[in-house]
Structures are given as structure tokens and as C-alpha cells.
Design a protein around this motif. Structure first.
Motif, mmCIF file in Angstrom:
data_model
loop_
_atom_site.group_PDB
_atom_site.id
_atom_site.type_symbol
_atom_site.label_atom_id
_atom_site.label_comp_id
_atom_site.label_asym_id
_atom_site.label_seq_id
_atom_site.Cartn_x
_atom_site.Cartn_y
_atom_site.Cartn_z
ATOM 1 N N THR A 184 0.802 -1.225 0.000
ATOM 2 C CA THR A 184 0.000 0.000 0.000
ATOM 3 C C THR A 184 0.835 1.275 0.000
ATOM 4 N N ALA A 185 2.122 1.187 0.348
ATOM 5 C CA ALA A 185 2.953 2.383 0.405
ATOM 6 C C ALA A 185 4.037 2.445 -0.676
ATOM 7 N N HIS A 186 4.301 1.336 -1.391
ATOM 8 C CA HIS A 186 5.372 1.305 -2.386
ATOM 9 C C HIS A 186 5.005 0.410 -3.562
ATOM 10 N N ILE A 187 5.556 0.755 -4.714
ATOM 11 C CA ILE A 187 5.510 -0.137 -5.884
ATOM 12 C C ILE A 187 6.927 -0.178 -6.451
ATOM 13 N N ILE A 188 7.414 -1.383 -6.695
ATOM 14 C CA ILE A 188 8.716 -1.570 -7.330
ATOM 15 C C ILE A 188 8.491 -2.418 -8.572
ATOM 16 N N ILE A 189 9.005 -1.936 -9.704
ATOM 17 C CA ILE A 189 8.873 -2.679 -10.963
ATOM 18 C C ILE A 189 10.259 -2.833 -11.578
ATOM 19 N N SER A 190 10.567 -4.046 -11.956
ATOM 20 C CA SER A 190 11.813 -4.339 -12.647
ATOM 21 C C SER A 190 11.461 -5.149 -13.876
ATOM 22 N N LEU A 191 11.927 -4.688 -15.028
ATOM 23 C CA LEU A 191 11.647 -5.445 -16.250
ATOM 24 C C LEU A 191 12.908 -5.625 -17.064
ATOM 25 N N ILE A 192 12.918 -6.696 -17.817
ATOM 26 C CA ILE A 192 14.025 -6.991 -18.713
ATOM 27 C C ILE A 192 13.519 -6.787 -20.129
ATOM 28 N N ASP A 193 14.224 -5.929 -20.877
ATOM 29 C CA ASP A 193 13.793 -5.657 -22.246
ATOM 30 C C ASP A 193 14.255 -6.763 -23.185
ATOM 31 N N THR A 194 13.933 -6.643 -24.438
ATOM 32 C CA THR A 194 14.230 -7.693 -25.410
ATOM 33 C C THR A 194 15.726 -7.879 -25.648
ATOM 34 N N SER A 195 16.551 -6.874 -25.290
ATOM 35 C CA SER A 195 18.001 -7.024 -25.447
ATOM 36 C C SER A 195 18.668 -7.526 -24.168
ATOM 37 N N GLY A 196 17.873 -7.827 -23.145
ATOM 38 C CA GLY A 196 18.409 -8.388 -21.910
ATOM 39 C C GLY A 196 18.802 -7.366 -20.860
ATOM 40 N N ILE A 197 18.526 -6.098 -21.095
ATOM 41 C CA ILE A 197 18.871 -5.048 -20.130
ATOM 42 C C ILE A 197 17.746 -4.910 -19.115
ATOM 43 N N THR A 198 18.127 -4.820 -17.833
ATOM 44 C CA THR A 198 17.152 -4.673 -16.757
ATOM 45 C C THR A 198 16.912 -3.194 -16.469
ATOM 46 N N HIS A 199 15.651 -2.833 -16.339
ATOM 47 C CA HIS A 199 15.233 -1.468 -16.004
ATOM 48 C C HIS A 199 14.389 -1.567 -14.738
ATOM 49 N N THR A 200 14.661 -0.713 -13.768
ATOM 50 C CA THR A 200 13.942 -0.764 -12.496
ATOM 51 C C THR A 200 13.564 0.644 -12.060
ATOM 52 N N GLN A 201 12.351 0.780 -11.559
ATOM 53 C CA GLN A 201 11.907 2.024 -10.931
ATOM 54 C C GLN A 201 11.056 1.671 -9.726
ATOM 55 N N LEU A 202 11.041 2.568 -8.765
ATOM 56 C CA LEU A 202 10.176 2.380 -7.609
ATOM 57 C C LEU A 202 9.510 3.693 -7.275
#
Length: 145
Positions: free
Chosen positions: A57-75
Motif C-alpha cells: 500500500t505504500a510502495h511499488i517496485i517494478i523491474s523489467l528486462i527488455d528484449t536485449s536483456g537489459i534490466t530497467h527498475t523504478q520504484l
């Protein structure tokens, strides 16, 4: 040295959009597991190879890996107070389903989502519904059945 590319910029935009969407869902009263599921499905519909979402309820963290294998994260830390608005939540769910099923593209999704940011419930209906619910609870609590 890290170089920001067009791909990074695109995925930063996607993550920002997903965080906005998740925040609005939580503000509308969605359960966190529903938020995680919706954001995961939306991330895949945007083209992520893999996505991990953690929401409370107080935070959202998202991490995704794109098609080239690079990880992107934001919270994001959520500071707004949640209030149940099933009408807005239903509109968000419908929008999510339309994007995930391919009925709308990214531009249509983001345009519809921007319109939902300005959505305000009908206050008169909200007050009348609250009064009816209060009366029903009072009657149920005082009846001898």
C-alpha cells in the motif's frame, strides 16, 4: 560511462506509466495482488521479456528486462490516501484488459489513461449510496431475526 539510448528512454517511460497506473489502482482501493498482476500483464503487453512487480500500500517496485536483456527498475513511494472508488477501478481494469488483449495500442492506452487521471465520481450518487448503506447496516443491527 552509461549512455542513455532511445531504448532506455522508452522503457523509462513505460515504467513511469506502469507506476502511475499502479498508484491509481491502489488509490482506488485495489488489492495489491491485483495491482501486481495487472502491472505484470501490462508490462508484457508493452514488450518486456520478463517483469517483476512488488506492490504494497505504500510502495511499488517494478523491474523489467527488455528484449536485449537489459534490466530497467523504478520504484515509487505512495503518499496519497486510498479511498475505494470501484467505478474508477473498473475503468482501470477495462483499460488494462483492452491493452493486454491487443484491442488498443500503446498510444490509445496512454490517451485513455490520461483521461482517467481527471475522472471524478458523481458526488451525489456517492452520498446517496453511503446513506443507503448506513441505513441498511442500522436496520440489520437493530432487527431481531
Amino acid at each position: 560511462m552509461f549512455k542513455i539510448t532511445e531504448t532506455h528512454s522508452r522503457y523509462d517511460h513505460i515504467l513511469h506509466t506502469l507506476l502511475d497506473f499502479g498508484e491509481m489502482m491502489i488509490e482506488s482501493g485495489a488489492e495489491v495482488n491485483r495491482v501486481e498482476d495487472s502491472l505484470t500483464r501490462l508490462g508484457v503487453s508493452y514488450g518486456a521479456s520478463k517483469i517483476n512487480v512488488y506492490a504494497v500500500t505504500a510502495h511499488i517496485i517494478i523491474s523489467l528486462i527488455d528484449t536485449s536483456g537489459i534490466t530497467h527498475t523504478q520504484l515509487r513511494r505512495l503518499e496519497s490516501v486510498a479511498c475505494t472508488d470501484f467505478s474508477r477501478l473498473e475503468k482501470l481494469n477495462d483499460l488494462s484488459r483492452a491493452k493486454c488483449s491487443g484491442k488498443i495500442d500503446e498510444a490509445q492506452f496512454e490517451e485513455s489513461f490520461e483521461a482517467l487521471k481527471d475522472y471524478k465520481p458523481n458526488q451525489l450518487k456517492l452520498y446517496i449510496g453511503s446513506m443507503l448503506a448506513a441505513v441498511a447496516v442500522f436496520i440489520a443491527a437493530t432487527s431481531d431475526y
